[in-house]
Design an enzyme around this catalytic site. Structure first.
Site, PDB file in Angstrom:
ATOM      1  N   GLU A  16       4.364   3.444  -0.588  1.00  0.00           N
ATOM      2  CA  GLU A  16       3.435   4.060   0.378  1.00  0.00           C
ATOM      3  C   GLU A  16       4.154   4.149   1.718  1.00  0.00           C
ATOM      4  O   GLU A  16       5.225   3.576   1.901  1.00  0.00           O
ATOM      5  CB  GLU A  16       2.191   3.177   0.557  1.00  0.00           C
ATOM      6  CG  GLU A  16       1.205   3.182  -0.601  1.00  0.00           C
ATOM      7  CD  GLU A  16       0.074   4.195  -0.429  1.00  0.00           C
ATOM      8  OE1 GLU A  16       0.173   5.061   0.466  1.00  0.00           O
ATOM      9  OE2 GLU A  16      -0.886   4.119  -1.201  1.00  0.00           O
ATOM     10  N   ASP A 196      -5.170  11.191  -0.536  1.00  0.00           N
ATOM     11  CA  ASP A 196      -4.555   9.884  -0.245  1.00  0.00           C
ATOM     12  C   ASP A 196      -3.790  10.017   1.076  1.00  0.00           C
ATOM     13  O   ASP A 196      -4.285  10.631   2.020  1.00  0.00           O
ATOM     14  CB  ASP A 196      -3.678   9.477  -1.450  1.00  0.00           C
ATOM     15  CG  ASP A 196      -3.455   7.978  -1.532  1.00  0.00           C
ATOM     16  OD1 ASP A 196      -3.003   7.400  -0.536  1.00  0.00           O
ATOM     17  OD2 ASP A 196      -3.712   7.376  -2.584  1.00  0.00           O
TER      18      ASP A 196
HETATM   19  O1  LIG Z   1      -3.859   4.127  -0.932  1.00  0.00           O
HETATM   20  C1  LIG Z   1      -4.197   3.758  -2.027  1.00  0.00           C
HETATM   21  O2  LIG Z   1      -4.999   4.524  -2.767  1.00  0.00           O
HETATM   22  C2  LIG Z   1      -5.189   4.311  -4.136  1.00  0.00           C
HETATM   23  C3  LIG Z   1      -6.362   5.101  -4.585  1.00  0.00           C
HETATM   24  S1  LIG Z   1      -7.873   4.406  -4.979  1.00  0.00           S
HETATM   25  O3  LIG Z   1      -8.371   3.703  -3.809  1.00  0.00           O
HETATM   26  O4  LIG Z   1      -7.671   3.481  -6.089  1.00  0.00           O
HETATM   27  O5  LIG Z   1      -8.755   5.496  -5.353  1.00  0.00           O
HETATM   28  C4  LIG Z   1      -4.989   2.921  -4.600  1.00  0.00           C
HETATM   29  O6  LIG Z   1      -4.874   2.861  -5.970  1.00  0.00           O
HETATM   30  C5  LIG Z   1      -3.790   2.281  -3.950  1.00  0.00           C
HETATM   31  O7  LIG Z   1      -3.760   0.933  -4.268  1.00  0.00           O
HETATM   32  C6  LIG Z   1      -3.833   2.420  -2.485  1.00  0.00           C
HETATM   33  O8  LIG Z   1      -2.689   1.914  -1.852  1.00  0.00           O
END
Ligand SMILES: O=C1O[C@H](CS(=O)(=O)O)[C@@H](O)[C@H](O)[C@H]1O
Length: 291
Positions: A16, A196
């Protein structure tokens, strides 16, 4: 249209917060689950890793050198080697229930970091801001998974998203950074991917990773989807612009919670990708401190 390319032969767990460092011409990112910050130099292909004792949700480079990092228990300042110099604040959520997730810096150098309400029982996460005086302020709540932080080039809007709630918000900002009321910018139907991590280009378009949606979308300031870029993986997590002309879009992806069968089908899940873009992206500023 340019096709996304694999940036280098690396497969992360939950990469990330891709961040271009224009001074060293390198790309940084965090692997939240592996508790690491990675750095990759596209020219030499050199790759370095700093390990921490907690998950690093997001970070920014400091103008003074080193990092500001949002880890599970709080926000920390470190030197360039990742050695902690001080703790700025504790996680205002209960760290046993919420870790830090997405974040970044606005054009005036303020650091923002949002949390992820892991029990998913209600919208218990929040968005925190650290100004140059290092005082933390909770600036938004009613969030399940804080994501998609980016700012319009005219500094009038702060964008955020909430991935499991399938929504991108925008919040008006004044010149001195005061925030108005959050409003819905765009929602997405269930089953087509959720917004995201994100970045904005110089034309004010919002580029979002579509988690669960195999693609990156470029959305105009009026909410129209202008471009979509398919990926060979299901879950891109975030994007940032970089390279000398700021026309390379770097993309992180994840293999978190994926079954072996999916990993066999999509072995690049967790890899980093890049796409050349027609329009340059906004530079991600460094975090500014007074003292
Ligand atoms: O930013 C993130 O998003 C995801 C998506 S969700 O919240 O599960 O829909 C998540 O899996 C992840 O851990 C997180 O860092």
């Amino acid at each position: 249209m340019n096709k996304p390319k694999v940036l280098f032969n690396y497969i992360g767990h939950l990469p990330e917060c891709p961040t271009w460092d224009a001074t060293t011409h390198s790309l940084l990112w965090t692997d939240i689950i592996e508790q690491q910050v990675h750095r990759f130099f596209p020219e030499s292909e050199k790759h370095t890793v700093i390990s921490f004792n907690e998950e690093v949700g997001c970070f920014a480079l400091r103008e003074k050198g080193g990092f500001i990092l949002a880890m599970r228990t709080g926000i920390f300042l470190t030197n360039e080697q990742g050695e902690v110099e001080s703790r700025v604040c504790e996680n205002p959520n209960n760290p046993l229930l919420a870790r830090f997730n997405d974040g970044g810096v606005d054009q005036d150098g303020r650091f923002y970091a949002g949390t992820y309400w892991e029990p998913k029982t209600f919208n218990g996460a929040l968005l925190l801001r650290i100004d140059s005086d290092l005082r933390p302020k909770v600036i938004q709540n009613d969030i399940l998974c804080a994501n998609g932080l980016a700012f319009s080039p005219d500094k009038q809007w702060m964008y955020t998203s909430d991935t499991p709630n399938h929504v991108i918000y925008r919040t008006p900002m004044t010149e001195n950074g005061e925030l108005g009321l959050r409003e819905i910018f765009k929602t997405f139907p269930i089953g087509k991917g959720c917004p995201d991590g994100a970045a904005v280009d110089v034309e004010g378009c919002y580029w979002t990773a579509m988690f669960d949606g195999h693609r990156i979308a470029r959305i105009s300031p009026t909410g129209e989807v202008l471009e979509e870029h398919e990926l060979p993986v299901r879950c891109p997590t975030m994007v940032c612009f970089g390279s000398d002309d700021m026309k390379t879009l770097y993309i992180t992806t994840t293999r978190e919670n994926m079954e072996e069968i999916e990993l066999a089908e999509r072995p690049l899940s967790g890899a980093l990708f890049s796409i050349r873009t027609a329009v340059a992206g906004m530079i991600k500023p460094n975090f500014k401190e007074e003292k």
